[in-house]
Design a protein around this motif. Structure first.
Motif, mmCIF file in Angstrom:
data_model
loop_
_atom_site.group_PDB
_atom_site.id
_atom_site.type_symbol
_atom_site.label_atom_id
_atom_site.label_comp_id
_atom_site.label_asym_id
_atom_site.label_seq_id
_atom_site.Cartn_x
_atom_site.Cartn_y
_atom_site.Cartn_z
ATOM 1 N N PRO A 112 30.973 35.748 -4.312
ATOM 2 C CA PRO A 112 30.633 34.435 -3.738
ATOM 3 C C PRO A 112 31.826 33.487 -3.843
ATOM 4 O O PRO A 112 32.432 33.370 -4.909
ATOM 5 N N ILE A 113 32.176 32.870 -2.716
ATOM 6 C CA ILE A 113 33.295 31.932 -2.713
ATOM 7 C C ILE A 113 32.862 30.626 -2.047
ATOM 8 O O ILE A 113 31.956 30.618 -1.214
ATOM 9 N N PRO A 114 33.506 29.508 -2.396
ATOM 10 C CA PRO A 114 33.185 28.231 -1.748
ATOM 11 C C PRO A 114 33.448 28.303 -0.248
ATOM 12 O O PRO A 114 34.224 29.139 0.223
ATOM 13 N N GLY A 115 32.843 27.400 0.489
ATOM 14 C CA GLY A 115 32.978 27.389 1.938
ATOM 15 C C GLY A 115 34.295 26.861 2.448
ATOM 16 O O GLY A 115 34.569 26.949 3.644
ATOM 17 N N ASN A 116 35.139 26.322 1.576
ATOM 18 C CA ASN A 116 36.428 25.771 1.981
ATOM 19 C C ASN A 116 37.521 26.205 1.015
ATOM 20 O O ASN A 116 37.262 26.452 -0.165
ATOM 21 N N ASP A 117 38.742 26.259 1.541
ATOM 22 C CA ASP A 117 39.899 26.472 0.683
ATOM 23 C C ASP A 117 39.931 25.361 -0.357
ATOM 24 O O ASP A 117 39.401 24.276 -0.129
ATOM 25 N N PHE A 118 40.595 25.629 -1.467
ATOM 26 C CA PHE A 118 40.661 24.593 -2.496
ATOM 27 C C PHE A 118 41.860 24.782 -3.398
ATOM 28 O O PHE A 118 42.456 25.855 -3.471
ATOM 29 N N TYR A 119 42.194 23.709 -4.079
ATOM 30 C CA TYR A 119 43.067 23.698 -5.248
ATOM 31 C C TYR A 119 42.200 23.278 -6.418
ATOM 32 O O TYR A 119 41.363 22.379 -6.279
ATOM 33 N N LEU A 120 42.422 23.879 -7.571
ATOM 34 C CA LEU A 120 41.772 23.450 -8.811
ATOM 35 C C LEU A 120 42.883 23.125 -9.792
ATOM 36 O O LEU A 120 43.750 23.956 -10.061
ATOM 37 N N PHE A 121 42.862 21.895 -10.299
ATOM 38 C CA PHE A 121 43.884 21.428 -11.223
ATOM 39 C C PHE A 121 43.306 21.304 -12.627
ATOM 40 O O PHE A 121 42.351 20.546 -12.850
ATOM 41 N N ASP A 122 43.877 22.052 -13.554
ATOM 42 C CA ASP A 122 43.558 21.946 -14.984
ATOM 43 C C ASP A 122 42.063 22.039 -15.291
ATOM 44 O O ASP A 122 41.582 21.432 -16.251
ATOM 45 N N ASP A 123 41.329 22.795 -14.482
ATOM 46 C CA ASP A 123 39.879 22.959 -14.696
ATOM 47 C C ASP A 123 39.143 21.632 -14.801
ATOM 48 O O ASP A 123 38.145 21.503 -15.515
ATOM 49 N N ARG A 124 39.654 20.634 -14.086
ATOM 50 C CA ARG A 124 38.996 19.323 -14.156
ATOM 51 C C ARG A 124 38.797 18.671 -12.802
ATOM 52 O O ARG A 124 37.927 17.836 -12.635
ATOM 53 N N LEU A 125 39.609 19.047 -11.809
ATOM 54 C CA LEU A 125 39.546 18.384 -10.512
ATOM 55 C C LEU A 125 39.773 19.399 -9.398
ATOM 56 O O LEU A 125 40.743 20.164 -9.454
ATOM 57 N N VAL A 126 38.873 19.402 -8.433
ATOM 58 C CA VAL A 126 38.978 20.287 -7.270
ATOM 59 C C VAL A 126 39.354 19.440 -6.063
ATOM 60 O O VAL A 126 38.820 18.341 -5.881
ATOM 61 N N VAL A 127 40.271 19.972 -5.252
ATOM 62 C CA VAL A 127 40.546 19.390 -3.938
ATOM 63 C C VAL A 127 40.115 20.433 -2.913
ATOM 64 O O VAL A 127 40.693 21.521 -2.846
ATOM 65 N N PHE A 128 39.054 20.103 -2.166
ATOM 66 C CA PHE A 128 38.621 20.972 -1.077
ATOM 67 C C PHE A 128 39.404 20.587 0.169
ATOM 68 O O PHE A 128 39.553 19.395 0.483
ATOM 69 N N LEU A 129 39.901 21.594 0.876
ATOM 70 C CA LEU A 129 40.716 21.380 2.067
ATOM 71 C C LEU A 129 39.871 21.693 3.297
ATOM 72 O O LEU A 129 39.327 22.792 3.417
ATOM 73 N N HIS A 130 39.756 20.740 4.213
ATOM 74 C CA HIS A 130 38.953 20.914 5.419
ATOM 75 C C HIS A 130 39.873 21.099 6.627
ATOM 76 O O HIS A 130 40.862 20.368 6.769
ATOM 77 N N TYR A 131 39.530 22.059 7.474
ATOM 78 C CA TYR A 131 40.337 22.411 8.643
ATOM 79 C C TYR A 131 39.477 22.436 9.899
ATOM 80 O O TYR A 131 38.271 22.682 9.837
ATOM 81 N N THR A 132 40.135 22.248 11.040
ATOM 82 C CA THR A 132 39.473 22.449 12.328
ATOM 83 C C THR A 132 39.420 23.949 12.590
ATOM 84 O O THR A 132 40.019 24.749 11.855
ATOM 85 N N GLY A 133 38.755 24.327 13.656
ATOM 86 C CA GLY A 133 38.653 25.739 14.009
ATOM 87 C C GLY A 133 39.994 26.412 14.248
ATOM 88 O O GLY A 133 40.165 27.596 13.971
ATOM 89 N N ASN A 134 40.974 25.667 14.745
ATOM 90 C CA ASN A 134 42.283 26.271 15.008
ATOM 91 C C ASN A 134 43.251 26.117 13.831
ATOM 92 O O ASN A 134 44.428 26.422 13.955
ATOM 93 N N GLY A 135 42.740 25.634 12.692
ATOM 94 C CA GLY A 135 43.553 25.612 11.482
ATOM 95 C C GLY A 135 44.265 24.327 11.160
ATOM 96 O O GLY A 135 45.017 24.270 10.192
#
Length: 172
Positions: A112-135
């Protein structure tokens, strides 16, 4: 969740204390910085990769300070043109200290993976990255929700266990 701008994102990429992990799940992206360089590659033109040197310097700084940067790229095989290009430019980042690994999509069917790409910093903050269909990138949203942090950490580590280090991966 709150949107952040590019400046705040850049700050997060440089100011973390211990570890940044990044999960990529798409077969193609279309960032404004990358598109001209990918076009050169597609045309068979040389690229000195000077545009990557700022990121490589940041990676060297992280490595020298004992900070870890890991990226897992989930890819369909055969690779898309974007991912073949990405593979062709990854060595300087790996040499600078980023641990990049490739994960054929068939290896993660039951993860199971999240629906969006992400960065996780120091196990404290997630940045979810949202993209259009063409990237094209359209938004970056942050979360400090413990559930989001745990979801991203668990997914990343499960993917990482089946990932292939950049120097060992043979593109299909």
């Amino acid at each position: 969740m709150t949107s952040i701008d590019d400046d705040e994102f850049e700050r997060l990429l440089t100011d973390f204390e211990h570890e940044a992990i990044h999960l990529e799940t798409r077969d193609a992206y279309g960032t404004a910085v990358e598109l001209p360089h990918m076009a050169k590659w597609a045309a068979g033109e040389p690229d000195d990769l000077e545009w990557l040197q700022g990121w490589c310097a940041t990676l060297r700084d992280h490595a020298a300070a004992g900070r870890s940067v890991r990226r897992a790229r989930i890819v369909s095989e055969p690779l898309s043109d974007y991912q073949r290009w990405s593979f062709s430019i990854a060595a300087p980042m790996v040499d600078a200290g980023e641990d990049i690994r490739w994960v054929p999509r068939r290896r993660i069917s039951s993860i199971p993976i999240p629906g969006n790409d992400f960065y996780l910093f120091d196990d404290r903050l997630v940045v979810f990255l949202h993209y259009t269909g063409n990237g094209l990138a359209v938004d970056k949203v942050i979360s400090t929700d413990p559930g989001d942090v745990q979801l991203c950490r668990t997914a990343f580590e499960a993917v990482w266990r089946v990932a292939i280090p950049h120097r060992e991966y043979k593109p299909v």
